[in-house]
Design a protein around this motif. Sequence first.
Motif, mmCIF file in Angstrom:
data_model
loop_
_atom_site.group_PDB
_atom_site.id
_atom_site.type_symbol
_atom_site.label_atom_id
_atom_site.label_comp_id
_atom_site.label_asym_id
_atom_site.label_seq_id
_atom_site.Cartn_x
_atom_site.Cartn_y
_atom_site.Cartn_z
ATOM 1 N N ILE A 122 0.842 -1.199 0.000
ATOM 2 C CA ILE A 122 0.000 0.000 0.000
ATOM 3 C C ILE A 122 0.880 1.253 0.000
ATOM 4 N N GLU A 123 1.933 1.223 0.821
ATOM 5 C CA GLU A 123 2.814 2.379 0.940
ATOM 6 C C GLU A 123 3.719 2.538 -0.279
ATOM 7 N N ASN A 124 4.112 1.426 -0.872
ATOM 8 C CA ASN A 124 4.981 1.440 -2.051
ATOM 9 C C ASN A 124 4.395 0.514 -3.120
ATOM 10 N N PRO A 125 3.433 1.000 -3.878
ATOM 11 C CA PRO A 125 2.729 0.145 -4.852
ATOM 12 C C PRO A 125 3.679 -0.488 -5.875
ATOM 13 N N ARG A 126 3.301 -1.677 -6.347
ATOM 14 C CA ARG A 126 4.077 -2.333 -7.398
ATOM 15 C C ARG A 126 4.003 -1.521 -8.679
ATOM 16 N N LEU A 127 5.151 -1.330 -9.287
ATOM 17 C CA LEU A 127 5.202 -0.647 -10.572
ATOM 18 C C LEU A 127 4.912 -1.649 -11.691
ATOM 19 N N PRO A 128 4.488 -1.184 -12.863
ATOM 20 C CA PRO A 128 4.239 -2.102 -13.985
ATOM 21 C C PRO A 128 5.463 -2.957 -14.281
ATOM 22 N N GLY A 129 5.246 -4.263 -14.406
ATOM 23 C CA GLY A 129 6.333 -5.189 -14.682
ATOM 24 C C GLY A 129 7.061 -5.689 -13.460
ATOM 25 N N MET A 130 6.760 -5.134 -12.287
ATOM 26 C CA MET A 130 7.420 -5.586 -11.065
ATOM 27 C C MET A 130 6.841 -6.943 -10.651
ATOM 28 N N PRO A 131 7.671 -7.951 -10.344
ATOM 29 C CA PRO A 131 7.157 -9.286 -10.037
ATOM 30 C C PRO A 131 6.469 -9.362 -8.681
ATOM 31 N N ALA A 132 5.580 -10.315 -8.577
ATOM 32 C CA ALA A 132 4.940 -10.597 -7.295
ATOM 33 C C ALA A 132 5.938 -11.277 -6.363
ATOM 34 N N ARG A 133 5.632 -11.260 -5.082
ATOM 35 C CA ARG A 133 6.497 -11.870 -4.081
ATOM 36 C C ARG A 133 5.882 -13.149 -3.543
ATOM 37 N N ARG A 134 6.750 -14.100 -3.216
ATOM 38 C CA ARG A 134 6.351 -15.322 -2.515
ATOM 39 C C ARG A 134 7.151 -15.387 -1.220
ATOM 40 N N ILE A 135 6.464 -15.392 -0.101
ATOM 41 C CA ILE A 135 7.113 -15.507 1.204
ATOM 42 C C ILE A 135 6.676 -16.825 1.832
ATOM 43 N N MET A 136 7.647 -17.653 2.218
ATOM 44 C CA MET A 136 7.360 -18.960 2.814
ATOM 45 C C MET A 136 7.753 -18.939 4.290
ATOM 46 N N ILE A 137 6.846 -19.376 5.135
ATOM 47 C CA ILE A 137 7.084 -19.457 6.577
ATOM 48 C C ILE A 137 7.376 -20.910 6.919
ATOM 49 N N ALA A 138 8.572 -21.182 7.396
ATOM 50 C CA ALA A 138 9.008 -22.562 7.617
ATOM 51 C C ALA A 138 8.248 -23.222 8.761
ATOM 52 N N SER A 139 7.741 -24.426 8.491
ATOM 53 C CA SER A 139 7.129 -25.249 9.536
ATOM 54 C C SER A 139 8.222 -25.925 10.357
ATOM 55 N N ARG A 140 7.832 -26.660 11.381
ATOM 56 C CA ARG A 140 8.803 -27.416 12.179
ATOM 57 C C ARG A 140 8.145 -28.650 12.764
ATOM 58 N N ILE A 141 8.954 -29.681 12.967
ATOM 59 C CA ILE A 141 8.458 -30.923 13.555
ATOM 60 C C ILE A 141 8.374 -30.764 15.067
ATOM 61 N N ILE A 142 7.225 -31.125 15.626
ATOM 62 C CA ILE A 142 7.007 -31.098 17.070
ATOM 63 C C ILE A 142 7.003 -32.548 17.556
ATOM 64 N N GLU A 143 8.029 -32.928 18.276
ATOM 65 C CA GLU A 143 8.155 -34.311 18.739
ATOM 66 C C GLU A 143 7.359 -34.533 20.023
ATOM 67 N N ARG A 144 6.485 -35.545 19.962
ATOM 68 C CA ARG A 144 5.762 -35.969 21.163
ATOM 69 C C ARG A 144 5.960 -37.478 21.304
ATOM 70 N N ARG A 145 4.912 -38.237 21.612
ATOM 71 C CA ARG A 145 5.105 -39.635 21.979
ATOM 72 C C ARG A 145 4.628 -40.627 20.937
ATOM 73 N N SER A 146 4.042 -40.168 19.828
ATOM 74 C CA SER A 146 3.473 -41.119 18.869
ATOM 75 C C SER A 146 4.494 -41.645 17.859
ATOM 76 N N ALA A 147 5.714 -41.160 17.908
ATOM 77 C CA ALA A 147 6.755 -41.634 16.984
ATOM 78 C C ALA A 147 8.012 -41.964 17.773
ATOM 79 N N GLY A 148 8.654 -43.072 17.376
ATOM 80 C CA GLY A 148 9.866 -43.497 18.058
ATOM 81 C C GLY A 148 10.704 -44.393 17.167
ATOM 82 N N PRO A 149 11.816 -44.874 17.681
ATOM 83 C CA PRO A 149 12.708 -45.735 16.889
ATOM 84 C C PRO A 149 12.003 -46.992 16.411
ATOM 85 N N CYS A 150 12.357 -47.417 15.197
ATOM 86 C CA CYS A 150 11.819 -48.668 14.658
ATOM 87 C C CYS A 150 12.496 -49.831 15.382
#
Length: 340
Positions: free
Chosen positions: A300-328
């Motif tokens: 809004i403050e700095n509008p995209r100019l013609p031809g300016m590419p869109a942005r992709r921002i990825m927020i990294a997930s993470r594994i939450i270890e609890r009790r349902s997984a363990g060594p084979c």
Amino acid sequence: MGSRGRVTLQTIAREVGLSKYAVSRSLAGKSGVSEETRALIRETAQCLGYIKPAGQGTAGEVAVVFHDLDAVNSELYMQVQNGVQREAHRLGMTLRVRWTHDSGQLEELARTCDGLMLVGPHAREAVAAVSATGVPIVRFGWVDALEQIDHVGGTDHEAGQAVVEYLVGLGHRSIVYVYGMPGLRGRQERHYGAREVAERYLDVALHVMQFDEENGFRAAFRALVEKGIRPTAFFCAHDGLALTVVSELLGQGYRIPDDISVVGFGDYSPATQISPALTTVRMEGQECGAVGLRLLLERIENPRLPGMPARRIMIASRIIERRSAGPCKAVVSVDARFNR
């Protein structure tokens, strides 16, 4: 401080620690900021000697629109909403929050706002109608390939990779990816990532299971067994699926994680309400919401100019270890349980 003519909205924003958007709305007398914030900004502007430019126009508000027919992701959307509202509060601004999928309502809303954040699987026609108004848009949810709209999302493909690496590290070599409902983009991406890692190991087999999420697990599991597959771990594309898998396996006499490990995706509230508590992948919904709002305000403050590419921002997930997984520990014999 420099001369009066050089004091800008950005100068005031830096001084009070808020966004340029909040400063602009406050000085224009518009809604979208609290009275306390408005008073602080006006006082700061006066102290700095700010002079409002002639002919400064009016504008609408920022709106966040959630798709109202996507029950699968309802808890994730609430997290996104919490993140957006938390960030708005930090910036001293208020929001318009709507739940709809109607393209007409979206277009009407866009014409009264400075910007829109669209959350969920809004139809192409609806997105196109909003885009035609020229208002800045940020999307949360899947976009088309190379779609020229700013987007904030999670790391589904990476999550699939990380879970299989995690399970392989625990010694698992026969892993089942549980799809449940077919055709959902996020679940497909997690599968692609899981498969990509599994194919790096000559001794790792990744199998796919699809079934009716209401009552289809037992038949699907039997079909795997009849093919000679003896899984030691399940990676479920959604926590809801993982709850079904855990319940069914326990009901058939399996011990979790001693016999079979189960990993979910989402880290939604039921993940800690079952026994054993679910190891899962956390979707950072609140962070996605906060980042999406900041990106929208920037556009809004700095509008995209013609031809300016869109942005992709990825927020990294993470594994939450609890009790349902363990060594084979060993390959489990499942035939006897089905022959009872």
